[in-house]
Design a protein around this motif. Sequence first.
Motif, short mmCIF file in Angstrom:
data_model
loop_
_atom_site.label_atom_id
_atom_site.label_comp_id
_atom_site.label_asym_id
_atom_site.label_seq_id
_atom_site.Cartn_x
_atom_site.Cartn_y
_atom_site.Cartn_z
N HIS A 195 0.83 -1.20 0.00
CA HIS A 195 0.00 0.00 0.00
C HIS A 195 0.87 1.26 0.00
O HIS A 195 0.64 2.19 -0.76
N HIS A 203 0.79 3.51 -3.55
CA HIS A 203 1.06 4.95 -3.56
C HIS A 203 2.39 5.20 -4.26
O HIS A 203 3.04 6.20 -4.04
N HIS A 239 -4.67 2.44 -7.92
CA HIS A 239 -5.15 2.70 -6.57
C HIS A 239 -5.89 4.04 -6.47
O HIS A 239 -6.73 4.23 -5.60
N HIS A 264 -9.13 6.40 -4.03
CA HIS A 264 -8.97 7.64 -3.27
C HIS A 264 -9.81 8.79 -3.82
O HIS A 264 -9.71 9.91 -3.36
N HIS A 280 -6.38 7.95 6.50
CA HIS A 280 -5.67 7.59 5.26
C HIS A 280 -6.38 8.19 4.04
O HIS A 280 -5.74 8.67 3.11
ZN LIG Z 1 -4.24 4.41 -0.25
#
Ligand SMILES: [Zn+2]
Length: 163
Positions: A23, A28, A35, A39, A121
């Motif tokens: 992760h 990221h 990913h 977000h 997060h």
């Molecule tokens: Zn993330």
Amino acid sequence: MLTGIGIILLTFVVMEGVAWLMHKYVLHGFLWFLHKSHHTHHKHAFELNDLFFAYYGLLAMLFFILGSEPLDYRFWIGAGITLYGIAYFVIHDVFIHRRLKLFGKTSNVYLKALNMAHKVHHKVHGKYGSESFGMLWVSPRYFRSAYQILKKQEQEKRGSVHH
Ligand SMILES: [Zn+2]
Ligand SMILES: [Zn+2]
């Protein structure tokens, strides 16, 4: 059999570490283009980010195939990965993001802390600057605030009963 359970548990713990590293440094990192879908706000049922379930599913399947006939430790590693995947889905997708409406509000300190950590997060919508990349492992500082919030809610509930 006991060895099998031991390997499953060990794999489960290792997977949390793997998920954290993936992760933080891969999702990221160079796989941010996948990913990113997780977000950003959207109204779709699925995200590109869901491909990671397929990835871990294939990985588990590979271990199952390699570790059967005769049954060896790789079979149990496959089982550990599968269990972790299920736990991840239930906690992250169902409990935190409510993709299926199964759970109500929690009064459990661990679950509350876990939820808070992951919402922190998600405060960051970009590739950089996020924190708490783990899923089941929660930094102790979230426990304190989770505990205080739950205590306050409990007091308010009691207060409103008396009025
Ligand atoms: Zn993330
Ligand atoms: Zn999330």
